[in-house]
Motif scaffolding. Sequence first.
Motif, PDB file in Angstrom:
ATOM      1  N   CYS A  80      -5.824 -43.028  -7.387  1.00 44.97           N
ATOM      2  CA  CYS A  80      -4.398 -43.127  -7.722  1.00 44.97           C
ATOM      3  C   CYS A  80      -3.669 -43.714  -6.510  1.00 44.97           C
ATOM      4  O   CYS A  80      -3.602 -43.063  -5.467  1.00 44.97           O
ATOM      5  CB  CYS A  80      -3.876 -41.730  -8.070  1.00 44.97           C
ATOM      6  SG  CYS A  80      -2.095 -41.544  -8.086  1.00 44.97           S
ATOM      7  N   HIS A  81      -3.143 -44.933  -6.640  1.00 46.52           N
ATOM      8  CA  HIS A  81      -2.502 -45.562  -5.480  1.00 46.52           C
ATOM      9  C   HIS A  81      -1.229 -44.840  -5.057  1.00 46.52           C
ATOM     10  O   HIS A  81      -0.917 -44.762  -3.871  1.00 46.52           O
ATOM     11  CB  HIS A  81      -2.236 -47.049  -5.729  1.00 46.52           C
ATOM     12  CG  HIS A  81      -1.090 -47.331  -6.645  1.00 46.52           C
ATOM     13  ND1 HIS A  81      -1.190 -47.261  -8.009  1.00 46.52           N
ATOM     14  CD2 HIS A  81       0.194 -47.666  -6.368  1.00 46.52           C
ATOM     15  CE1 HIS A  81      -0.018 -47.549  -8.551  1.00 46.52           C
ATOM     16  NE2 HIS A  81       0.844 -47.791  -7.577  1.00 46.52           N
ATOM     17  N   LEU A  82      -0.485 -44.273  -5.996  1.00 48.03           N
ATOM     18  CA  LEU A  82       0.694 -43.493  -5.619  1.00 48.03           C
ATOM     19  C   LEU A  82       0.285 -42.229  -4.862  1.00 48.03           C
ATOM     20  O   LEU A  82       0.980 -41.787  -3.950  1.00 48.03           O
ATOM     21  CB  LEU A  82       1.526 -43.115  -6.845  1.00 48.03           C
ATOM     22  CG  LEU A  82       2.275 -44.250  -7.539  1.00 48.03           C
ATOM     23  CD1 LEU A  82       2.995 -43.729  -8.781  1.00 48.03           C
ATOM     24  CD2 LEU A  82       3.264 -44.923  -6.607  1.00 48.03           C
TER      25      LEU A  82
ATOM     26  N   PRO B  88       1.621 -38.449  -8.208  1.00 49.37           N
ATOM     27  CA  PRO B  88       1.383 -37.259  -7.411  1.00 49.37           C
ATOM     28  C   PRO B  88       2.578 -36.311  -7.442  1.00 49.37           C
ATOM     29  O   PRO B  88       3.722 -36.749  -7.528  1.00 49.37           O
ATOM     30  CB  PRO B  88       1.181 -37.808  -6.002  1.00 49.37           C
ATOM     31  CG  PRO B  88       1.999 -39.053  -5.984  1.00 49.37           C
ATOM     32  CD  PRO B  88       1.902 -39.620  -7.375  1.00 49.37           C
ATOM     33  N   VAL B  89       2.280 -35.046  -7.375  1.00 44.66           N
ATOM     34  CA  VAL B  89       3.301 -34.002  -7.334  1.00 44.66           C
ATOM     35  C   VAL B  89       3.167 -33.291  -5.997  1.00 44.66           C
ATOM     36  O   VAL B  89       2.054 -33.006  -5.557  1.00 44.66           O
ATOM     37  CB  VAL B  89       3.107 -32.986  -8.485  1.00 44.66           C
ATOM     38  CG1 VAL B  89       4.082 -31.830  -8.376  1.00 44.66           C
ATOM     39  CG2 VAL B  89       3.239 -33.675  -9.835  1.00 44.66           C
TER      40      VAL B  89
ATOM     41  N   GLU C 243      -0.406 -43.199  -1.281  1.00 48.76           N
ATOM     42  CA  GLU C 243       0.848 -43.358  -0.547  1.00 48.76           C
ATOM     43  C   GLU C 243       1.452 -41.994  -0.225  1.00 48.76           C
ATOM     44  O   GLU C 243       1.913 -41.760   0.898  1.00 48.76           O
ATOM     45  CB  GLU C 243       1.835 -44.194  -1.354  1.00 48.76           C
ATOM     46  CG  GLU C 243       1.424 -45.644  -1.510  1.00 48.76           C
ATOM     47  CD  GLU C 243       2.306 -46.430  -2.476  1.00 48.76           C
ATOM     48  OE1 GLU C 243       3.391 -45.941  -2.859  1.00 48.76           O
ATOM     49  OE2 GLU C 243       1.902 -47.542  -2.842  1.00 48.76           O
ATOM     50  N   ALA C 244       1.450 -41.093  -1.201  1.00 44.98           N
ATOM     51  CA  ALA C 244       2.003 -39.755  -0.990  1.00 44.98           C
ATOM     52  C   ALA C 244       1.217 -39.009   0.078  1.00 44.98           C
ATOM     53  O   ALA C 244       1.797 -38.329   0.930  1.00 44.98           O
ATOM     54  CB  ALA C 244       1.995 -38.975  -2.306  1.00 44.98           C
ATOM     55  N   ARG C 245      -0.106 -39.131   0.044  1.00 44.45           N
ATOM     56  CA  ARG C 245      -0.975 -38.455   1.013  1.00 44.45           C
ATOM     57  C   ARG C 245      -0.630 -38.887   2.439  1.00 44.45           C
ATOM     58  O   ARG C 245      -0.573 -38.063   3.352  1.00 44.45           O
ATOM     59  CB  ARG C 245      -2.439 -38.764   0.704  1.00 44.45           C
ATOM     60  CG  ARG C 245      -3.436 -38.023   1.555  1.00 44.45           C
ATOM     61  CD  ARG C 245      -4.883 -38.357   1.165  1.00 44.45           C
ATOM     62  NE  ARG C 245      -5.129 -38.111  -0.253  1.00 44.45           N
ATOM     63  CZ  ARG C 245      -5.273 -39.079  -1.171  1.00 44.45           C
ATOM     64  NH1 ARG C 245      -5.220 -40.354  -0.830  1.00 44.45           N
ATOM     65  NH2 ARG C 245      -5.502 -38.767  -2.430  1.00 44.45           N
ATOM     66  N   ALA C 246      -0.375 -40.167   2.636  1.00 44.87           N
ATOM     67  CA  ALA C 246      -0.039 -40.666   3.969  1.00 44.87           C
ATOM     68  C   ALA C 246       1.275 -40.068   4.460  1.00 44.87           C
ATOM     69  O   ALA C 246       1.390 -39.658   5.622  1.00 44.87           O
ATOM     70  CB  ALA C 246       0.033 -42.191   3.951  1.00 44.87           C
ATOM     71  N   VAL C 247       2.276 -39.996   3.585  1.00 42.07           N
ATOM     72  CA  VAL C 247       3.572 -39.419   3.966  1.00 42.07           C
ATOM     73  C   VAL C 247       3.426 -37.934   4.255  1.00 42.07           C
ATOM     74  O   VAL C 247       3.904 -37.430   5.279  1.00 42.07           O
ATOM     75  CB  VAL C 247       4.634 -39.668   2.870  1.00 42.07           C
ATOM     76  CG1 VAL C 247       5.923 -38.925   3.189  1.00 42.07           C
ATOM     77  CG2 VAL C 247       4.903 -41.152   2.691  1.00 42.07           C
TER      78      VAL C 247
END
Length: 79
Positions: free
Chosen positions: A14-16, A55-56, A19-23
Amino acid sequence: MSESRITLIGKPGCHLCDEARAVVAQVAEDLGVGWTELDITADQRLADEYWEQIPVTLVDGKRHDFWRVDEARLRAALS
């Protein structure tokens, strides 16, 4: 690092979620808080509840954001 205050719910590929994981990882490191990640493909209850929203992110067990993680908003929620 302290106990997990942030939970990221997502799935592999999941590309989103990437991105969420990095933040989440950056904010958690900066603030010295723990975080954990849950895979909805491994938990039917999570899949039923969050499939359309990943992602949540949860902060202290309560839903905080979905689809995208706003770094400033996450920092504010943790302070």
